[in-house]
Scaffold this motif. Structure first.
Motif, PDB file in Angstrom:
ATOM      1  N   PRO A  81      29.719  -8.534  35.807  1.00 35.78           N
ATOM      2  CA  PRO A  81      28.089  -8.111  34.919  1.00 35.78           C
ATOM      3  C   PRO A  81      27.549  -8.054  34.075  1.00 35.78           C
ATOM      4  CG  PRO A  81      28.247  -6.637  36.576  1.00 35.78           C
ATOM      5  CD  PRO A  81      29.440  -7.204  36.494  1.00 35.78           C
ATOM      6  N   GLN A  82      28.156  -8.058  33.222  1.00 33.90           N
ATOM      7  CA  GLN A  82      27.844  -7.284  31.525  1.00 33.90           C
ATOM      8  C   GLN A  82      27.551  -8.331  30.169  1.00 33.90           C
ATOM      9  OE1 GLN A  82      31.522  -5.227  30.664  1.00 33.90           O
ATOM     10  NE2 GLN A  82      33.081  -6.316  30.444  1.00 33.90           N
ATOM     11  N   ILE A  83      27.449  -7.478  29.462  1.00 34.40           N
ATOM     12  CA  ILE A  83      27.492  -8.353  27.956  1.00 34.40           C
ATOM     13  C   ILE A  83      28.037  -7.906  27.148  1.00 34.40           C
ATOM     14  CG2 ILE A  83      26.089  -8.410  25.448  1.00 34.40           C
ATOM     15  CD1 ILE A  83      23.640  -8.966  27.238  1.00 34.40           C
ATOM     16  N   SER A  84      29.763  -8.436  26.735  1.00 33.78           N
ATOM     17  CA  SER A  84      30.365  -8.378  26.061  1.00 33.78           C
ATOM     18  C   SER A  84      31.011  -9.065  24.520  1.00 33.78           C
ATOM     19  CB  SER A  84      31.839  -8.010  27.112  1.00 33.78           C
ATOM     20  OG  SER A  84      32.434  -9.474  27.219  1.00 33.78           O
ATOM     21  N   SER A  85      31.523  -8.602  23.982  1.00 34.44           N
ATOM     22  CA  SER A  85      31.401  -8.583  22.518  1.00 34.44           C
ATOM     23  C   SER A  85      33.117  -9.113  22.128  1.00 34.44           C
ATOM     24  CB  SER A  85      31.111  -7.932  21.297  1.00 34.44           C
ATOM     25  OG  SER A  85      31.298  -7.315  21.051  1.00 34.44           O
ATOM     26  N   ARG A  86      33.686  -9.998  21.382  1.00 30.82           N
ATOM     27  CA  ARG A  86      34.625 -10.183  21.273  1.00 30.82           C
ATOM     28  C   ARG A  86      35.008  -9.051  20.200  1.00 30.82           C
ATOM     29  NH1 ARG A  86      32.745 -15.474  21.528  1.00 30.82           N
ATOM     30  NH2 ARG A  86      33.685 -16.437  22.201  1.00 30.82           N
ATOM     31  N   VAL A  87      34.426  -7.864  19.531  1.00 34.71           N
ATOM     32  CA  VAL A  87      34.611  -7.058  18.621  1.00 34.71           C
ATOM     33  C   VAL A  87      34.754  -5.390  20.225  1.00 34.71           C
ATOM     34  CG1 VAL A  87      33.847  -8.098  16.679  1.00 34.71           C
ATOM     35  CG2 VAL A  87      32.041  -6.185  18.105  1.00 34.71           C
ATOM     36  N   GLY A  88      35.011  -6.089  20.828  1.00 33.81           N
ATOM     37  CA  GLY A  88      35.004  -4.882  22.091  1.00 33.81           C
ATOM     38  C   GLY A  88      33.950  -4.067  22.344  1.00 33.81           C
ATOM     39  N   LEU A  89      32.585  -4.723  22.364  1.00 37.82           N
ATOM     40  CA  LEU A  89      31.358  -3.888  22.677  1.00 37.82           C
ATOM     41  C   LEU A  89      30.592  -4.587  23.743  1.00 37.82           C
ATOM     42  CD1 LEU A  89      29.415  -3.284  19.611  1.00 37.82           C
ATOM     43  CD2 LEU A  89      31.047  -1.912  20.615  1.00 37.82           C
ATOM     44  N   SER A  90      30.398  -3.666  24.565  1.00 35.10           N
ATOM     45  CA  SER A  90      30.285  -4.410  26.290  1.00 35.10           C
ATOM     46  C   SER A  90      29.305  -2.967  26.305  1.00 35.10           C
ATOM     47  CB  SER A  90      31.032  -4.410  27.356  1.00 35.10           C
ATOM     48  OG  SER A  90      31.408  -3.175  26.925  1.00 35.10           O
ATOM     49  N   ARG A  91      28.514  -3.884  27.924  1.00 37.12           N
ATOM     50  CA  ARG A  91      27.284  -2.588  28.359  1.00 37.12           C
ATOM     51  C   ARG A  91      26.797  -3.465  29.227  1.00 37.12           C
ATOM     52  NH1 ARG A  91      21.496  -0.873  28.014  1.00 37.12           N
ATOM     53  NH2 ARG A  91      21.291   0.713  28.221  1.00 37.12           N
ATOM     54  N   ASP A  92      26.776  -2.528  30.840  1.00 38.14           N
ATOM     55  CA  ASP A  92      26.242  -3.490  31.423  1.00 38.14           C
ATOM     56  C   ASP A  92      25.255  -3.996  32.307  1.00 38.14           C
ATOM     57  OD1 ASP A  92      27.906  -2.124  33.218  1.00 38.14           O
ATOM     58  OD2 ASP A  92      27.216  -0.699  33.509  1.00 38.14           O
ATOM     59  N   ALA A  93      25.115  -5.625  32.736  1.00 40.05           N
ATOM     60  CA  ALA A  93      23.557  -6.259  32.573  1.00 40.05           C
ATOM     61  C   ALA A  93      23.847  -6.601  34.093  1.00 40.05           C
ATOM     62  CB  ALA A  93      23.756  -7.481  31.632  1.00 40.05           C
TER      63      ALA A  93
END
Length: 231
Positions: free
Chosen positions: A57-69
């Motif tokens: 349950p998060q938003i993640s990007s292929r450049v290594g960033l993420s945040r809970d969602a």
């Protein structure tokens, strides 16, 4: 007209903005950047997603960033989700919806209600088309009702060097054009060892230009051009 001494202020107008493009164009990275910029201005947001590539349950990007969602599904009432946050004493000034192509048309209309009736800014990020080159239902409705529609400008290239526009589904190394609309997978090559001995096929996605999507060509390999399956 209000009297000259009336100091009441109407809330600033909110907007429903939709950012779309093919896989690998940086939609999730942009979603996280928008969230960062909003939080720096002291605003409080709610992040929602479904089917993130991380299976979390998060938003993640292929450049290594993420945040809970908050993980949502087709049964989630997005208006109620926000109103429950307010009832618990939490501010929600904006909502970010990643993987917005998976929203139902009803849920997109709920986002529009949050904008129009509750003055919540909404930023939606999603794929333009599915593996059959058809608009997702959520994407179609967002294109119909969003205040602002923008194609994400980070260019994705087909293997031939032309701009990549369409998402091809590749199963066991073969491009397919039929099957379930939603199959969560990434664009990275699948290690055959990960599926060896199992019943699950190796599924990935590849972004192609229109010409090579139509031809079903996945690019030159040691075995020759990619093959196409219509089954």
């Amino acid at each position: 007209m209000p009297a000259s001494g009336d100091r009441r202020r109407h809330p600033a107008p909110a907007h429903l903005r939709f950012f779309h493009g093919p896989m690998d164009c940086g939609k999730s990275t942009l979603a996280l950047q928008v969230d960062h910029n909003q939080r720096r201005q002291g605003r409080h947001g709610l992040l929602v997603t479904q089917g993130d590539r991380s299976s979390a349950p998060q938003i993640s990007s292929r450049v290594g960033l993420s945040r809970d969602a908050v993980e949502v599904d087709a049964a989630t009432d997005l208006r109620l989700l926000v109103r429950n946050r307010w009832a618990d004493g939490h501010r929600v000034d904006y909502l970010i919806a990643d993987e917005a192509q998976f929203l139902t048309a009803v849920q997109v209309d709920q986002l529009a209600d949050l904008v129009d009736d509750w003055h919540v800014d909404v930023y939606a990020f999603g794929l333009t088309t599915d593996f059959r080159a058809h608009l997702f239902p959520g994407t179609q409705r967002l294109l119909e009702v969003a205040d602002d529609v923008q194609r994400v400008q980070v260019e994705v290239l087909c293997w031939c060097g032309l701009p990549g526009l369409l998402n091809a589904r590749v199963v066991d190394g073969v491009m397919v054009r039929s099957g379930e609309t939603v199959v969560v997978a990434d664009t990275a090559a699948v290690d055959p060892a990960d599926t060896e001995g199992g019943s699950s096929p190796a599924v990935r996605y590849q972004v192609l230009c229109r010409r090579h999507y139509v031809r079903g060509e996945l690019g030159p390999t040691t075995a020759g051009p990619g093959q196409l399956s219509l089954s």
